[in-house]
Design an enzyme around this catalytic site. Structure first.
Site, PDB file in Angstrom:
ATOM      1  N   GLY A   1     -13.261  -5.730   4.188  1.00 56.21           N
ATOM      2  CA  GLY A   1     -12.937  -4.822   3.053  1.00 56.21           C
ATOM      3  C   GLY A   1     -11.826  -3.793   3.508  1.00 56.21           C
ATOM      4  N   CYS A   2     -11.203  -3.135   2.679  1.00 52.77           N
ATOM      5  CA  CYS A   2     -10.120  -2.137   3.084  1.00 52.77           C
ATOM      6  C   CYS A   2     -10.465  -1.028   3.625  1.00 52.77           C
ATOM      7  CB  CYS A   2      -9.954  -1.389   1.523  1.00 52.77           C
ATOM      8  SG  CYS A   2     -10.822  -0.887   0.735  1.00 52.77           S
ATOM      9  N   TYR A   3     -11.445  -0.446   3.764  1.00 47.85           N
ATOM     10  CA  TYR A   3     -11.814   0.756   4.779  1.00 47.85           C
ATOM     11  C   TYR A   3     -12.140   0.060   6.159  1.00 47.85           C
ATOM     12  CZ  TYR A   3     -12.571   4.323   0.928  1.00 47.85           C
ATOM     13  OH  TYR A   3     -12.311   5.464   0.087  1.00 47.85           O
TER      14      TYR A   3
ATOM     15  N   THR B   1     -10.876  -2.389   7.329  1.00 47.15           N
ATOM     16  CA  THR B   1      -9.797  -2.816   8.132  1.00 47.15           C
ATOM     17  C   THR B   1      -9.108  -1.718   8.717  1.00 47.15           C
ATOM     18  OG1 THR B   1      -9.516  -4.887   6.521  1.00 47.15           O
ATOM     19  CG2 THR B   1      -7.485  -4.054   7.833  1.00 47.15           C
TER      20      THR B   1
END
Lengths: 347, 347, 347, 347
Positions: free
Chosen positions: D155-157, D159
């Site tokens: 996921g973005c957060y 990473t």
């Protein structure tokens, strides 16, 4: 100092919110009613946390039944509703002897044919039209309009356009051939209302300027009818509306053929028309109105430049579409109607 | 596949940065030189951390001495310099038999009188003018320009204006009276360059649209000279430039009297002029170009609407001012000059 | 109702501008003086066209000579100056028996050693310190401070941090180990003042969030001194300031170890501390303060959530850095000092 | 150079659009399929005019039937779908012997209990989990994952959090007590997806920073599971996510107790972990990552500062949430899987 009682129908959109903010802080009024079909029975403070300490804590959205609302003890109703719907409320309130300031398009045109052409429906209340003056306060010839029960408040684009143009037309300075006035307007996103549509998402509008609704945006009918009245003959314009990546504000730039007209004549006409008008800012030629300078105010800033090469004038104007273009102008009308100071609650 | 060697003079402004980004990623070139008076001897990666992994790690800003740079082994020099200054470098490089793509205004006009009128100074290199073609690639009649040593790259506003207008003028579809073409352009803030001035601070530009530089912005000279050449007779326009609250992009809206011209004729002229041109996007009438859709690309999107009420056409166009309006157009010129694929390094 | 006379030293920065706006509209004061070294003798309306109709038309920036200004007939001076410079004016005004509300850092700390450590210079007026209370109005134990001639107005970050934390420290609810309180703050760009620096250009800040000044931003001294006083023992915190792409606003998120503390205890402490405080908004747990909801107001919105997994509390707060974080707080102090209604001129 | 065939399921959201952009330009792949339930049978170019000249002109959204799509001749499928839905497609494709890079949360956790706790539903495909590696490419111990048919993309957060933290945990430099790591993340609005909800309107998000989803945002499960694996013991963190007024980007700031750890040790651990990793930018202490510097790239920029007063480290990182936080990471995984250059199509 006793206060008048005011109410808002359609209080949950951006125009309605702005009216709540302006009226709740206004020293001469008590905001006693605010309706919203979708939020009925919700406290206003819950829907508008940003105005929490100015909204009366016990104010709750009412439903939106015209007959019910018409019974309430309200002196002036503001209508922040879609066209077509507004007329139903206007009728109920007028019949109950209330005063109405309508921010919709329903009573802005004098011609029902034009209404049908631009709004695609029969006019919802043709019998009320004649007694409903269209009030852009700075442009009224006299005070007769103050006797009316029902007042039509101008649209946002039309306000930004009429203020610079009408004094020049009235003075006969410009006599534009059909289609020769070119108007480009750029509106902040709140101009579209609180419409939950993919087009108005942050990620779509950030960094985006684009045209829309050309060549016959609905406001064109209102613009041309009023310019024509001022000119004393039909005025046909090119109106190019656009969306711009900001929340509030309209920037309008108008090109007008005006061979032989000196820039001083333009400023003289403006100075004469707007002497003593507190919300009109006339900037010197070569200075340009800036939307950031009038955000959160009821002002219109205007400026002009003459181009000897082309024989054109270029007029620029800015307003806050939610204030001078909507709720603020409504409050200004109320101030004048009630004999309050014109700027009360507006600076 | 051998690579050509390229250099940039004036690599630290926004146009210079964009050239660094585009050239450093370009598969057919090696960016070997980048000059900056103020940053001489600083590694590029330090000044442009955002392009860190595409910039050669050992590339260091050189100083900006024309004679010194002219000795360097560089095939093509890009000039991202103020007008006046650019000509000095152009001369040195041409004399050293290098090729030059100049993004300044110095070689955009054919008339030195016009240059003096608009730029306030004598033309810095009149003897070089005749051999310096003005190249908006999609509008070149033939390939003769590819023989030139020195090429003038069009300005940002002029690119957004010429692409929609010139095919119509060349086809004789429109024959505008002086001053009757009205052009409104709205530019992102990077159009002003990396100028450290209070006017360009975030807090001044956020939420702000305002006009400037009317009625005789410097780009007007370039616009009118090229429109006139296309029309075969003098074209005089009204050009109204504005700043808008976004980083990149120009949105241009042009109103042109065109009585009797059908919208299909406009599209036919465009289709003919731009068949096979990879960077020109022709949107159907009623769809509007959007600056957000062309940001970071070398594209020009254009569209047109005809208004039977006024007899006018309204043309809209958008470009990224830093790419198709500056660095990208320069790279496109280089691609064509060197026989690379036109889109190489640009999508 | 007679009005008091007020003046501003340093009226041309963003804090100064905000004070001009607030004081010019304030019904109980007359803004008679505004100084600016760089703009001396310029009319204020010229430098701040956005406040044109609220600024007295004849108000002109004065120069900035402390001795000269001290002779003027002004009841209260506001100082919107850099640290170090402010003290010179404070001294002159106090000696001339004027009252001073200082928005700089000069009198915020009680310790001159701390001042030297964080500001890199000897304290400019140690003799005035003891008589200069630090006034965050909602946190004052009693009214003794109202007798002072010279009052220090808290900084922007410290205001957003003390409001949520201090009631919890005073109540002994939290007893944080050194370094265990973690504070992240995100400030709008106006927090940097009207500094003409490439870092604050629109094109640099748009789309940009970045940290700066860690781990020892100057405001840390003020934060820790006041938290320690509230706790009755030294409090050492981690303070992580950042810039965010907006004009106004600070969003602060504070993580505090608080094992065994129930969320209800937090809210009880806040309710007790802030009962009847018009500018403090306490949002229910699970609702989050939003900078857009307090922009242009003097409010602080706070909220808390307890995390049973970690034993931490997470407190969030928002303020408008130019209002509750600067000019508005100054006006609030003036209101209290003069016996005006606390909210006068502030909503 | 033959190309592999790739398809995207769920191509009309922001992640899907980004994948279209990246894959359509990728020199080693052919984008042959893109599905969208709502846009089936619409040409892609119509829905994504901004990518017009890079999208194959004849590419039309397919419907979204797993069984039908599984029959298509596609080498690698990318899933840009909500959790729960993704698993159905993953199963169909794996059974048809296709490779799958899943950008949803369905295969990111190893624990089905954790999945149920955070996502509120039974895991949709527990039998596939064991064979579905979680691949943050820069953190993989070896190449075993390349044999998998089904790969979970982080996921973005997570990473933005794992890249700075995991090398320090693996090296044993930090051994944080439960709840002592405090993570604040600020995400651009595109992180919410193309959700047509009033909360994501331009007028609601402009000028707005606010927290949400504390203290148990769904990504917390993924963050803690992976940090725990790296530490070799359970790691419990405080994760405070927020929305920020920008389109793209996540800025994360992490405070970690690390008494006795020298800043050089942090940088040594990072240098060792990320030597030769093209997308990891390690900025010197005192320089702060900036979301504007990594927008439109697959980069992670990280930096650290040590605070001797508190014994804490403060780590900062930035990514583009749509690229390294979603589509770009997926493409990077594909590049490694297929033996292409890791950066192919990504700078």
């Amino acid at each position: 100092m006793s206060k008048i009682k005011v109410g808002i129908v359609g209080a949950s959109g951006y125009t309605g919110e702005e009216l709540v903010r302006l009226l709740a802080r206004h020293p001469r009024v008590e905001l006693t009613h605010a309706s919203s079909r979708s939020l009925a029975r919700t406290p206003l403070v819950k829907a508008m946390p940003q105005y929490r300490e100015i909204i009366p804590a016990d104010l709750v959205f009412t439903g939106a039944d015209p007959a019910e609302l018409a019974k309430e003890n309200v002196d002036i109703w503001f209508l922040a509703l879609p066209h077509g719907v507004a007329a139903t409320f206007a009728r109920a309130f007028v019949e109950a002897d209330r005063r109405v300031i309508d921010l919709s398009a329903d009573f802005r045109l004098t011609s029902t044919a034009l209404y049908k052409e631009y709004y695609g429906e029969e006019h919802p209340a043709p019998d009320l039209l004649a007694a409903a003056p269209y009030v852009l306060p700075e442009l009224m010839a006299n005070d007769d309009w103050k006797k009316a029960r029902l007042i039509a408040c101008p649209g946002c684009y039309p306000t930004s356009i009429q203020v610079p143009l009408i004094p020049l037309l009235r003075a006969g300075l410009i006599k534009p051939a059909p289609g020769s006035i070119v108007i480009n307007s750029y509106s902040g996103v709140s101009g579209a209302g609180k419409k939950v549509d993919a087009m108005y998402l942050f990620c779509e509008r950030e960094g985006s300027i684009k045209g829309y609704g050309m060549p016959r945006h609905r406001h064109l009918s209102e613009i041309e009818e009023n310019l024509s009245l001022a000119a004393g003959s039909p005025v046909v314009v090119q109106f190019n509306p656009h969306l711009a990546p900001m929340k509030r504000g309209i920037a309008t730039t108008i090109t007008v053929p005006a061979k032989g007209v000196a820039i001083d004549q333009v400023y003289a006409a403006w100075q004469k028309a707007y002497a003593g008008k507190p919300f009109i800012g006339i900037l010197p030629t070569g200075q340009y109105p800036d939307t950031a300078h009038i955000a959160w105010t009821n002002r219109v800033d205007i400026s002009a430049v003459a181009d000897p090469r082309t024989g054109n004038l270029v007029l620029t104007s800015v307003i806050d579409n939610l204030i001078k273009g909507a709720g603020g102008q409504g409050v200004q009308i109320m101030n004048l109607l009630c004999g309050f100071t014109e700027t009360e609650g507006l600076v």
